[in-house]
Enzyme design. Sequence first.
Site, PDB file in Angstrom:
ATOM      1  N   ALA A  95       0.818  -1.216   0.000  1.00  0.00           N
ATOM      2  CA  ALA A  95       0.000   0.000   0.000  1.00  0.00           C
ATOM      3  C   ALA A  95       0.847   1.260   0.000  1.00  0.00           C
ATOM      4  O   ALA A  95       0.378   2.331  -0.358  1.00  0.00           O
ATOM      5  CB  ALA A  95      -0.905  -0.005   1.226  1.00  0.00           C
ATOM      6  N   LYS A  96       2.118   1.136   0.419  1.00  0.00           N
ATOM      7  CA  LYS A  96       3.055   2.267   0.461  1.00  0.00           C
ATOM      8  C   LYS A  96       2.427   3.490   1.127  1.00  0.00           C
ATOM      9  O   LYS A  96       2.514   4.602   0.632  1.00  0.00           O
ATOM     10  CB  LYS A  96       3.588   2.569  -0.939  1.00  0.00           C
ATOM     11  N   ARG A  97       1.796   3.264   2.291  1.00  0.00           N
ATOM     12  CA  ARG A  97       1.152   4.343   3.025  1.00  0.00           C
ATOM     13  C   ARG A  97       2.140   5.089   3.910  1.00  0.00           C
ATOM     14  O   ARG A  97       3.317   4.709   3.996  1.00  0.00           O
ATOM     15  CB  ARG A  97       0.011   3.780   3.879  1.00  0.00           C
TER      16      ARG A  97
ATOM     17  N   ASP B  99       4.028   4.986  -6.278  1.00  0.00           N
ATOM     18  CA  ASP B  99       4.452   3.611  -6.545  1.00  0.00           C
ATOM     19  C   ASP B  99       5.174   3.606  -7.876  1.00  0.00           C
ATOM     20  O   ASP B  99       5.300   4.646  -8.512  1.00  0.00           O
ATOM     21  CB  ASP B  99       3.209   2.699  -6.562  1.00  0.00           C
TER      22      ASP B  99
END
Lengths: 271, 271
Positions: A95-97, B99
């Site tokens: 999710a690369k939050r 991303d």
Amino acid sequence: MTTDQLITQIRKKQSFLCIGLDVDLNKIPKHLLKEEDPIFAFNKAIIDATHHLCVAYKPNTAFYEAYGIKGWQALEKTINYLNDNHPEIYTIADAKRGDIGNTSTMYAKAFFEDLGFDSVTVAPYMGKDSVEPFLAFKDKHTILLALTSNQGAFDFQTKTVDGVQLYKQVLETSKSWVNAENLMYVVGATKAEFLADIRKIIPNSFLLVPGVGAQGGNLQEVCKYGMNDSVGLLINSSRGIIYASQEENFAQAAADKSEELQQQMAAVLAI
Amino acid sequence: MTTDQLITQIRKKQSFLCIGLDVDLNKIPKHLLKEEDPIFAFNKAIIDATHHLCVAYKPNTAFYEAYGIKGWQALEKTINYLNDNHPEIYTIADAKRGDIGNTSTMYAKAFFEDLGFDSVTVAPYMGKDSVEPFLAFKDKHTILLALTSNQGAFDFQTKTVDGVQLYKQVLETSKSWVNAENLMYVVGATKAEFLADIRKIIPNSFLLVPGVGAQGGNLQEVCKYGMNDSVGLLINSSRGIIYASQEENFAQAAADKSEELQQQMAAVLAI
């Protein structure tokens, strides 16, 4: 899932393969589009065909969000299917939050509690108080972006910060955060030679390594520089496996491709 | 929405206020919990009471994801309500995404096309090819994290990279990206004195400034150092407005608090 449980699975299956479930409706076999939920139907077929060959699945949330409510439902069905039928499988929400403290807690709850993922990927730019809320969850891992596999990694990550490269600064600094034992790191396979230096900073942590296959990384190189006594690696392949065929035999083709990688991994583990 | 249309709205309303719709079910008035969709009911009441006093709304996606499918539905209803009833309002998905290329495109489609937001916040750590997919959308803005308002900003953002601080490197580098004219930047109000230096690098860009109010930032200081000929500022307040009261009069209390800020902004614009 604890780190020890993950290591046990790796030894048992002789595999440290993670399969990326990045489902694009333009790429899945046409016959699945007739299904009520084509994304879940695709994932279920892939999981049924490959779960004995891998130790982890990693849906990238972007591919689900892109389909709105239906996508979110497909993600929920996928993680529930995994947790109900294959509780021994490690799950990663890619999710690369990352946000300010109270907001990161909301993300952590969403992925760890509501959806029931074992881990989530997090971006480091906002620092300690944006990551520690994730680290507070027991038996859950926070996988911090260190060195990514894309060209843009050279824009900031490899720049020299106070004498060391930014991604090394991220590794070093993160070691002092509360519950740092819950950290893993994303390190792109396209830069395998960087792994030797990385291991000097974080000898014991697990590394999630994307970019093997479609993005050009080499499995043997990654193992040579990145493996530690507890294996310490999860090697991800997404497109190379799930789109190995776009015909009706797609699940079998994905299994064949997974087995090929699993066999290479078993050979490395046997050394 | 184009930048010019946003500036026109700011001049007309004498306001550059952005209201953060960070809805936490533990904080909204109890009587709303009986509603079928308490989150949307809360947002609708806040929007109805404040839309003439602000130029933008910014839902932080974490607060919606934390409630799963229902949360996502509430976000969809909120953005649809805004686009249907107040098309002159600028909308920001505070998602802090980012991303590798093809995946960023999925996120961009989700927020710009499916949900119909005017802009989305994006993290810079993965560099150029993680941000350019967002910049490719016409009449949409990508709001890049530069200097955030939390304590962790000092972990990496203010560290010196090849002679300049990382956040300045992010500002400088991003200027060369394709469609850089679609960039805005997040700059925390808790560091208002940094704004003078920031304006030397990006004199013309809009800045989204969180942290006024609850996080301790000062409106006059931000305007002194950050304003340009086209105003160039969107000042966000979330908790200070939407939780001004947790009783039945919450919407009126939010309007009162918004008007207070709008009046301060009108005074600055009159100078």
